[in-house]
Design a protein around this motif. Structure first.
Motif, mmCIF file in Angstrom:
data_model
loop_
_atom_site.group_PDB
_atom_site.id
_atom_site.type_symbol
_atom_site.label_atom_id
_atom_site.label_comp_id
_atom_site.label_asym_id
_atom_site.label_seq_id
_atom_site.Cartn_x
_atom_site.Cartn_y
_atom_site.Cartn_z
ATOM 1 N N THR A 53 0.849 -1.164 0.068
ATOM 2 C CA THR A 53 0.171 0.009 0.009
ATOM 3 C C THR A 53 0.979 1.172 0.209
ATOM 4 O O THR A 53 0.598 2.214 -0.808
ATOM 5 C CB THR A 53 -0.845 0.212 1.239
ATOM 6 O OG1 THR A 53 -1.690 -0.958 1.131
ATOM 7 C CG2 THR A 53 -1.814 1.176 1.179
ATOM 8 N N GLY A 54 1.809 1.479 0.778
ATOM 9 C CA GLY A 54 2.581 2.385 0.847
ATOM 10 C C GLY A 54 3.260 2.763 -0.454
ATOM 11 O O GLY A 54 3.242 3.794 -0.874
ATOM 12 N N TYR A 55 3.942 1.768 -1.061
ATOM 13 C CA TYR A 55 4.494 1.765 -2.238
ATOM 14 C C TYR A 55 3.509 2.286 -3.446
ATOM 15 O O TYR A 55 3.884 3.242 -4.305
ATOM 16 C CB TYR A 55 5.012 0.628 -2.768
ATOM 17 C CG TYR A 55 5.630 0.463 -3.993
ATOM 18 C CD1 TYR A 55 6.640 1.236 -4.540
ATOM 19 C CD2 TYR A 55 4.938 -0.108 -5.257
ATOM 20 C CE1 TYR A 55 7.127 1.088 -6.033
ATOM 21 C CE2 TYR A 55 5.209 -0.269 -6.465
ATOM 22 C CZ TYR A 55 6.458 0.434 -6.864
ATOM 23 O OH TYR A 55 6.837 0.424 -8.120
ATOM 24 N N ARG B 283 5.831 7.820 11.646
ATOM 25 C CA ARG B 283 7.221 8.457 11.162
ATOM 26 C C ARG B 283 7.562 9.388 10.186
ATOM 27 O O ARG B 283 7.962 10.286 10.289
ATOM 28 C CB ARG B 283 8.117 7.394 11.625
ATOM 29 C CG ARG B 283 9.654 7.911 11.527
ATOM 30 C CD ARG B 283 10.437 6.387 11.929
ATOM 31 N NE ARG B 283 10.291 5.975 12.941
ATOM 32 C CZ ARG B 283 10.747 4.729 13.568
ATOM 33 N NH1 ARG B 283 11.984 4.345 12.910
ATOM 34 N NH2 ARG B 283 10.553 4.157 14.720
ATOM 35 N N VAL B 284 7.133 8.734 8.911
ATOM 36 C CA VAL B 284 7.428 9.481 7.694
ATOM 37 C C VAL B 284 6.680 10.816 7.852
ATOM 38 O O VAL B 284 7.289 11.569 7.164
ATOM 39 C CB VAL B 284 6.889 8.526 6.467
ATOM 40 C CG1 VAL B 284 6.990 9.355 5.316
ATOM 41 C CG2 VAL B 284 7.958 7.150 6.377
ATOM 42 N N LEU B 285 5.337 10.582 8.162
ATOM 43 C CA LEU B 285 4.466 12.081 8.196
ATOM 44 C C LEU B 285 5.457 13.201 8.910
ATOM 45 O O LEU B 285 5.507 14.339 8.435
ATOM 46 C CB LEU B 285 3.315 11.765 8.710
ATOM 47 C CG LEU B 285 2.314 12.905 8.883
ATOM 48 C CD1 LEU B 285 2.047 13.625 7.711
ATOM 49 C CD2 LEU B 285 1.126 12.685 9.629
ATOM 50 N N PHE B 286 5.686 12.738 9.872
ATOM 51 C CA PHE B 286 6.492 13.595 11.003
ATOM 52 C C PHE B 286 7.784 14.202 10.349
ATOM 53 O O PHE B 286 7.917 15.465 10.269
ATOM 54 C CB PHE B 286 6.883 12.996 12.062
ATOM 55 C CG PHE B 286 7.813 13.726 13.114
ATOM 56 C CD1 PHE B 286 7.172 14.843 13.855
ATOM 57 C CD2 PHE B 286 9.076 13.391 13.239
ATOM 58 C CE1 PHE B 286 8.282 15.479 14.904
ATOM 59 C CE2 PHE B 286 10.003 14.081 13.999
ATOM 60 C CZ PHE B 286 9.571 15.198 14.774
ATOM 61 N N GLY C 249 7.979 6.098 0.296
ATOM 62 C CA GLY C 249 6.633 5.025 0.267
ATOM 63 C C GLY C 249 7.273 3.579 0.724
ATOM 64 O O GLY C 249 6.632 2.985 1.613
ATOM 65 N N LYS C 250 8.465 3.265 0.273
ATOM 66 C CA LYS C 250 9.102 1.920 0.604
ATOM 67 C C LYS C 250 9.269 1.850 2.027
ATOM 68 O O LYS C 250 9.242 0.913 3.032
ATOM 69 C CB LYS C 250 10.164 1.628 -0.234
ATOM 70 C CG LYS C 250 10.077 1.258 -1.678
ATOM 71 C CD LYS C 250 11.099 0.923 -2.498
ATOM 72 C CE LYS C 250 10.619 0.852 -3.832
ATOM 73 N NZ LYS C 250 11.847 0.456 -4.728
ATOM 74 N N TRP C 251 9.930 3.050 2.529
ATOM 75 C CA TRP C 251 10.241 3.314 4.104
ATOM 76 C C TRP C 251 9.152 3.368 4.933
ATOM 77 O O TRP C 251 9.054 2.721 5.940
ATOM 78 C CB TRP C 251 11.013 4.590 4.173
ATOM 79 C CG TRP C 251 11.926 4.581 5.503
ATOM 80 C CD1 TRP C 251 12.678 3.646 6.246
ATOM 81 C CD2 TRP C 251 11.888 5.902 6.288
ATOM 82 N NE1 TRP C 251 13.272 4.084 7.101
ATOM 83 C CE2 TRP C 251 12.915 5.235 7.383
ATOM 84 C CE3 TRP C 251 11.667 7.061 6.425
ATOM 85 C CZ2 TRP C 251 13.109 6.218 8.533
ATOM 86 C CZ3 TRP C 251 11.724 7.893 7.576
ATOM 87 C CH2 TRP C 251 12.594 7.458 8.382
ATOM 88 N N ALA C 252 7.850 3.924 4.261
ATOM 89 C CA ALA C 252 6.656 3.959 5.217
ATOM 90 C C ALA C 252 6.105 2.263 5.280
ATOM 91 O O ALA C 252 5.609 2.058 6.547
ATOM 92 C CB ALA C 252 5.425 4.754 4.462
ATOM 93 N N ASP C 253 6.276 1.587 4.322
ATOM 94 C CA ASP C 253 6.004 0.060 4.546
ATOM 95 C C ASP C 253 6.638 -0.541 5.662
ATOM 96 O O ASP C 253 6.200 -1.713 5.994
ATOM 97 C CB ASP C 253 6.237 -0.525 3.243
ATOM 98 C CG ASP C 253 4.662 -0.147 2.286
ATOM 99 O OD1 ASP C 253 3.813 0.184 2.769
ATOM 100 O OD2 ASP C 253 5.181 -0.294 0.905
ATOM 101 N N LYS C 254 7.909 -0.121 5.785
ATOM 102 C CA LYS C 254 8.766 -0.656 6.904
ATOM 103 C C LYS C 254 8.700 -0.104 8.249
ATOM 104 O O LYS C 254 8.541 -0.886 9.416
ATOM 105 C CB LYS C 254 10.176 -0.554 6.200
ATOM 106 C CG LYS C 254 10.678 -1.509 5.014
ATOM 107 C CD LYS C 254 12.061 -1.145 4.750
ATOM 108 C CE LYS C 254 12.286 -1.875 3.524
ATOM 109 N NZ LYS C 254 13.790 -1.570 3.045
ATOM 110 N N VAL C 255 8.639 1.154 8.462
ATOM 111 C CA VAL C 255 8.651 1.969 9.606
ATOM 112 C C VAL C 255 7.478 2.543 10.108
ATOM 113 O O VAL C 255 7.091 3.019 11.131
ATOM 114 C CB VAL C 255 9.779 2.938 9.720
ATOM 115 C CG1 VAL C 255 11.173 2.447 9.354
ATOM 116 C CG2 VAL C 255 9.562 4.252 8.744
#
Length: 405
Positions: free
Chosen positions: A130-132, A278-281, A268-274
Motif C-alpha cells: 500500500t505504501g509503495y 514516522r514518515v509523516l513527521f 513509500g518503501k520506507w513507510a511500509d517498513k517503519v
C-alpha cells in the motif's frame, strides 16, 4: 500482469494527465486575471477563485464518497473526469472573473478524479504494497505538477492562457478514456448500509485515528495553499519582467514536483517498513523548515533551490496521510473515509488561499511564507504528540468502531 499492478499503471497515467491539466491552468489564474482586466484587488480575487472550488468540494465530497461505497470508485473517477473536461473547455471562453468563479464552483461540486484514484488504489492493492502504491500515485501527481506548469507556461507564452485551458480539458478526456477501458475494480463489496452522511460523520468522529488524520489534513492543506495565490506574483516580483512571467512561474512551480518524483518512491518503501506516522513527521518538519528557508533569499536562484529542497521533504506528507486513512478504516467504509479526507483537504484548500490572498494584499509576500511555515510546524507538533494513536492494534479498534454501530 497482476490486476493491482495494471490498475496502478493505468491510474498512474490517468493521475499524471489530470494533474498536468490542473497545473497547466490553475497556477496561472492570477496572470489570467490580469488578462481579464482585473487590475485592482488581484490578490484577493485570486484567493477567492482558488478557494471557490475547495469550498464547494467540501460539501460535495461526502456525498460522492457514499456513492463510491455503493456503486464503486471507478464510476466516480469517470464522472469526475468528464466534469473536468467540460469545465476546462468552457474556461477557455470566459470574459470576466465572475464566469470563471462559477466554473470553479462547479469544478468543486462535481469533480474528484485524483481522490477517487487514490481510494481505488487503497482498496485494490495488497496491504504490504500500500505504501509503495500510494507513493507511486503521488509521483504521478507530482510528475503532472512538473509537466503541467511547463506545458502551460509554454502554451501561454506562445498562444495565450485560453488555449492552455482547452488543452487541459483534452488531457483529462484522454485520462478518463484510459480509466474506462483498462482499470478493473476487483476488490469491491457494495455497502448495504442505508445510512446517511450524518451517520458517516458520526462513525468518523468515533474513530480517533481517522479524526487525527483529518485534522492534520486540514492544517497541512491550509498551510500549503496559502502560498498558491501569491506565488506567481511573488515570482514576478523576485524574478523579472512580465513578458516571461508565465514561463518562469511554470518552471518554479515544477521544482517541488521534480523533487517528489525523485524522493516519493523512497518515502513509500520506507513507510511500509517503519510506519506512515514516522514518515509523516519527518515530511512535515522538513516542509516547515523548508518554507521558512524560502524567505531568506531575495533572488530567483536561491528561492528556486529552497523550493526544490522543500519538495524533497514535503512529498512524503500526503501519501503518508492517505496511507493512514487506509490503516485506520475498515474496507467497507474506506470510500467514505477518503471522501471525508477529501473534504478536509477542501476545507484547508478553501481557507488557505483566502488567508494567503488577504495577507498578500495587505502585507509583504514574505508574511505568507512565515504563516505557512508556522502552520506546518504546528502540524508537525500534532503528529509527534498524538502519534501514539496509530498503534499496531489500530485495525482492531476500527472494526469495533465501524461494525459495532
Amino acid at each position: 500482469m497482476e490486476i493491482w499492478k495494471r490498475n496502478l499503471l493505468v491510474l498512474w497515467i490517468g493521475v499524471f494527465f489530470t494533474s498536468a491539466s490542473f497545473n497547466m491552468v490553475i497556477p496561472f489564474l492570477p496572470i489570467f486575471l490580469l488578462e481579464l482586466n482585473v487590475h485592482e484587488n488581484t490578490e484577493i480575487w485570486s484567493g477567492i477563485l482558488f478557494s471557490a472550488a475547495f469550498f464547494a468540494g467540501a460539501f460535495a465530497s461526502p456525498f460522492w464518497g457514499r456513492l463510491a461505497d455503493k456503486y464503486g470508485r471507478k464510476p466516480m473517477i469517470i464522472r469526475a473526469g468528464f466534469v473536468l473536461f467540460v469545465v476546462y473547455t468552457l474556461a477557455a471562453f470566459v470574459t470576466n472573473p465572475y464566469q470563471l468563479l462559477v466554473l470553479r464552483i462547479l469544478q468543486g461540486l462535481l469533480s474528484g478524479f485524483i481522490p477517487g484514484a487514490i481510494a481505488l488504489i487503497g482498496t485494490n492493492t495488497p496491504s504490504d504494497k500500500t505504501g509503495y502504491a500510494l507513493s507511486m500515485i503521488s509521483t504521478a501527481s507530482a510528475s503532472g505538477g512538473i509537466m503541467g506548469p511547463l506545458i502551460g507556461g509554454v502554451i501561454s507564452q506562445l498562444v495565450g492562457n485560453r488555449l492552455s485551458f482547452a488543452s487541459a480539458g483534452l488531457l483529462v478526456f484522454i485520462a478518463t478514456f484510459l480509466i474506462i477501458f483498462w482499470v478493473k475494480e476487483d476488490n469491491f463489496s457494495p455497502s448495504k448500509e442505508k445510512g446517511s452522511v450524518r451517520n458517516d460523520l458520526r462513525i468518523a468522529f468515533a474513530n480517533r485515528p481517522l479524526m487525527l488524520v483529518l485534522l492534520l489534513t486540514v492544517v497541512t492543506s491550509c498551510s500549503i495553499m496559502t502560498i498558491e495565490p501569491i506565488l506567481p506574483l511573488y515570482i514576478l516580483e523576485v524574478g523579472g519582467s512580465m513578458d516571461k512571467a508565465s514561463l518562469l512561474a511554470g518552471i518554479i512551480f515544477s521544482l517541488p514536483g521534480i523533487a517528489s518524483v525523485i524522493m516519493a518512491p523512497y518515502w513509500g518503501k520506507w513507510a511500509d517498513k517503519v510506519g506512515f506516522n514516522r514518515v509523516l513527521f519527518i515530511g512535515l518538519l522538513g516542509g516547515g523548515l523548508g518554507t521558512f528557508a524560502q524567505i531568506i533569499f531575495s533572488n530567483i536562484w536561491g528561492f528556486s533551490i529552497t523550493r526544490f529542497i522543500f519538495g524533497l521533504f514535503f512529498c512524503a506528507v500526503f501519501p503518508a496521510l492517505n496511507g493512514l486513512v487506509v490503516k485506520s478504516t475498515a474496507e467497507d467504509f474506506r470510500g467514505r473515509a477518503f471522501s471525508l479526507n477529501q473534504t478536509a483537504t477542501q476545507l484547508g484548500g478553501m481557507f488557505g488561499p483566502m488567508l494567503g490572498g488577504l495577507l498578500g494584499g495587505v502585507f509583504p509576500a514574505q508574511s505568507v511564507f512565515i504563516v505557512t511555515g508556522i502552520l506546518l510546524i504546528v502540524a508537525t507538533g500534532i503528529a509527534y504528540k498524538k502519534g501514539d494513536v496509530f498503534s499496531t492494534t489500530i485495525k482492531q479498534k476500527v472494526k469495533v468502531v465501524t461494525h459495532g454501530k
